[in-house]
Enzyme design. Structure first.
Site, PDB file in Angstrom:
ATOM      1  N   LYS A  25       0.828  -1.207   0.000  1.00  0.00           N
ATOM      2  CA  LYS A  25       0.000   0.000   0.000  1.00  0.00           C
ATOM      3  C   LYS A  25       0.870   1.268   0.000  1.00  0.00           C
ATOM      4  O   LYS A  25       0.613   2.195  -0.761  1.00  0.00           O
ATOM      5  CB  LYS A  25      -0.900  -0.057   1.241  1.00  0.00           C
ATOM      6  N   SER A 172       7.522   9.727  11.791  1.00  0.00           N
ATOM      7  CA  SER A 172       6.410   9.499  10.868  1.00  0.00           C
ATOM      8  C   SER A 172       6.885   9.623   9.424  1.00  0.00           C
ATOM      9  O   SER A 172       7.338  10.685   8.993  1.00  0.00           O
ATOM     10  CB  SER A 172       5.290  10.520  11.128  1.00  0.00           C
ATOM     11  N   GLN A 174       4.970   9.550   6.953  1.00  0.00           N
ATOM     12  CA  GLN A 174       4.020  10.403   6.231  1.00  0.00           C
ATOM     13  C   GLN A 174       4.433  11.869   6.342  1.00  0.00           C
ATOM     14  O   GLN A 174       4.385  12.613   5.361  1.00  0.00           O
ATOM     15  CB  GLN A 174       2.605  10.192   6.765  1.00  0.00           C
ATOM     16  N   ASP A 324       2.575  -0.697  11.863  1.00  0.00           N
ATOM     17  CA  ASP A 324       1.261  -1.172  11.415  1.00  0.00           C
ATOM     18  C   ASP A 324       0.993  -2.620  11.815  1.00  0.00           C
ATOM     19  O   ASP A 324      -0.137  -3.102  11.682  1.00  0.00           O
ATOM     20  CB  ASP A 324       1.145  -1.042   9.888  1.00  0.00           C
TER      21      ASP A 324
HETATM   22  C1  S3P Z   1       2.743   5.105   6.089  1.00  0.00           C
HETATM   23  C2  S3P Z   1       3.410   5.451   7.232  1.00  0.00           C
HETATM   24  C3  S3P Z   1       2.952   5.072   8.578  1.00  0.00           C
HETATM   25  C4  S3P Z   1       1.976   3.913   8.527  1.00  0.00           C
HETATM   26  C5  S3P Z   1       0.923   4.106   7.487  1.00  0.00           C
HETATM   27  C6  S3P Z   1       1.547   4.244   6.109  1.00  0.00           C
HETATM   28  C7  S3P Z   1       3.265   5.572   4.788  1.00  0.00           C
HETATM   29  O1  S3P Z   1       2.296   6.180   9.155  1.00  0.00           O
HETATM   30  O2  S3P Z   1       1.369   3.742   9.789  1.00  0.00           O
HETATM   31  O3  S3P Z   1       0.045   3.001   7.473  1.00  0.00           O
HETATM   32  O4  S3P Z   1       2.869   5.034   3.748  1.00  0.00           O
HETATM   33  O5  S3P Z   1       4.102   6.486   4.807  1.00  0.00           O
HETATM   34  P1  S3P Z   1       3.136   7.299   9.961  1.00  0.00           P
HETATM   35  O6  S3P Z   1       4.184   7.716   9.046  1.00  0.00           O
HETATM   36  O7  S3P Z   1       2.223   8.434  10.263  1.00  0.00           O
HETATM   37  O8  S3P Z   1       3.614   6.596  11.190  1.00  0.00           O
END
Ligand code: S3P
Length: 439
Positions: A25, A172, A174, A324
């Site tokens: 994903k 994070s 993200q 996750d």
């Molecule tokens: C993700 C980063 C993680 C993860 C999320 C997907 C990504 O979140 O929990 O399911 O694709 O960058 P965080 O970066 O906020 O921890």
């Protein structure tokens, strides 16, 4: 979110088979979004069918990328012509659905593109913290209005960004990705220093797209403005989806399963090492590299007498590479002998649900005692079979739904899982695949 109910009977014998899981994903979001903003065209194959990635596809198309199915290249293949960092101004708010990755990465990518836009999402996404991106993006010059408490919807005015140095207070990927993506359109150097290493798919893909993303004094830096060049991506299998079957095979005596074509990026497979620390026998075999990502197989063989698992300590250093998978690891811990203590994982409280509370509720339903802490939990492992849980209500959270289904394999009787349709956020085929592994 769907309110359908699925009934999962306990495992009568071992689980067996060799399988593939849907495309990763995190990599899929990035492959679609970055190519959608790149220069040229690219073929992206192996995409997952989940709703989250669909939110990214729909949003990226709305922003001007041409995205078409490429059926001759496989059922989940897309041909993408990028907008070369010149998106079309969206008339309506962009709906990111349940997907935090879509919202946070798009906010960064779009903020410096010289258009006004609004990002919104479902009730769960509108409860999640967006100040963590809005505040540093404002430091770069973005004009962003959030709902109270820094939540979505995010309304962003036409802005122009300048390169800025960021020190991330939360680990994070993200947030890191949002700021690096903002750096593509910002004038000057954008640098991001992480508090702990998180998944590095953004770095790997941007480099593959010709962006000079370099390290300087421990920070990741981009000199903008720069337009990434479209690149083909073959998305490998999602280790976060594989985790459910691995734990299922560890928990059910006499199992033998092998999952091929899985992304083995070290920032993603921390859970495999944690399961091994609990006593699980898992073989990892790297077979190649796909789009800069290590790929290979994971195999679990559990003897007829079962695997004796023991409780472990999971602390902040372990968390980012397993964030996750902590819900499904908690199910393994619930079946282990002794205590498992998870700490340094306050981020779990701001995922699709409050996953500390959701896991505690889930395991309590199976007769396992869990004490919640602000940043984790203590699980008192049952050491054997679970008690009955006639009903499980996993708070509409896809990973809690799938964790409940795996726990149900160890219950004395069938368990009804409410809102099971939420699994479609990341893994619509999950229940069929699980059924196919029963012997
Ligand atoms: C993700 C980063 C993680 C993860 C999320 C997907 C990504 O979140 O929990 O399911 O694709 O960058 P965080 O970066 O906020 O921890």
């Amino acid at each position: 979110m769907s309110s359908d109910v699925v009934s999962i009977p306990p495992a009568a014998g071992g689980l067996s088979g060799s399988l593939r899981v849907p495309g990763d994903k995190s990599i899929a979001h990035r492959a679609v979004m970055f190519n959608g903003f790149g220069q040229g065209t690219a073929l992206v194959t192996g995409l997952p069918a989940g709703l989250d990635v669909n939110s990214t596809i729909v949003a990226t198309r709305k922003l001007g990328a041409v995205i078409e199915a490429a059926p001759q290249q496989g059922v989940r293949a897309l041909r993408i012509r990028g907008c070369a960092m010149k998106p079309t101004r969206p008339i309506d708010p962009i709906d990111c659905g349940n997907s935090g990755t879509t919202m946070r990465l798009l906010a960064g990518l779009l903020s410096g593109c010289g258009i006004a836009f609004e990002l919104t999402g479902d009730a769960s996404l509108r409860r999640r913290p967006m100040g963590r991106i809005a505040i540093p993006l404002r430091e770069m010059g973005a004009v962003i209005v959030t709902a109270p408490k820094g939540r979505a919807p995010l309304r962003v005015r036409r802005s122009s960004l300048r390169g800025t140095q960021h020190l991330l207070p939360v680990a994070s990927a993200q947030v890191k990705s949002a700021l690096l993506l903002a750096g593509l359109s910002a004038h000057g150097r954008t640098c991001v220093t992480e508090s702990a290493a998180t998944r590095d798919h953004t770095e790997l893909l941007l480099r593959a797209m010709g962006v000079d993303l370099h390290e300087q004094g421990g920070a990741l830096c981009i000199d903008g403005p720069v337009v990434p060049q479209c690149v083909d991506v073959e998305v490998p299998g999602d280790p976060s989806s594989a985790a459910f079957f691995l734990v299922a095979a560890v928990l059910v005596a006499g199992s033998d399963i092998r999952i091929d074509g899985v992304c083995l990026n070290p920032t993603r497979i921390g859970f495999v090492h944690l399961l091994k620390r609990m006593g699980a026998k898992i073989e990892i075999e790297t077979t190649g590299v796909c789009g800069g990502e290590a790929v290979g197989s994971l195999r679990v063989v559990t003897p007829r007498t079962g695997t004796k698992l023991c409780g472990i300590e999971i602390s902040d250093a372990d968390v980012p590479a397993a964030i996750d998978e902590l819900p499904i690891l908690a199910v393994a811990a619930a079946a282990a002998s002794g205590r498992t203590v998870i700490s340094g994982a306050a981020e779990l409280r701001v995922k699709e649900s409050d996953r500390i509370a959701s896991v505690a509720r889930l395991l309590a339903g199976f007769g396992v005692s869990v004490q919640e802490q602000p940043d984790g939990m203590t699980i008192h492992g049952a050491g054997g079979a679970f008690r009955g849980a006639a009903d499980s209500d996993p708070a509409g959270d896809h990973r809690i739904v799938m964790a409940a289904a795996v726990a149900a394999l160890r219950a004395p009787a069938a368990v009804r899982i409410r809102g099971a349709g939420a699994a479609a956020v990341s893994y619509p085929e999950f229940f069929d695949t699980l059924e196919g592994l029963r012997t």
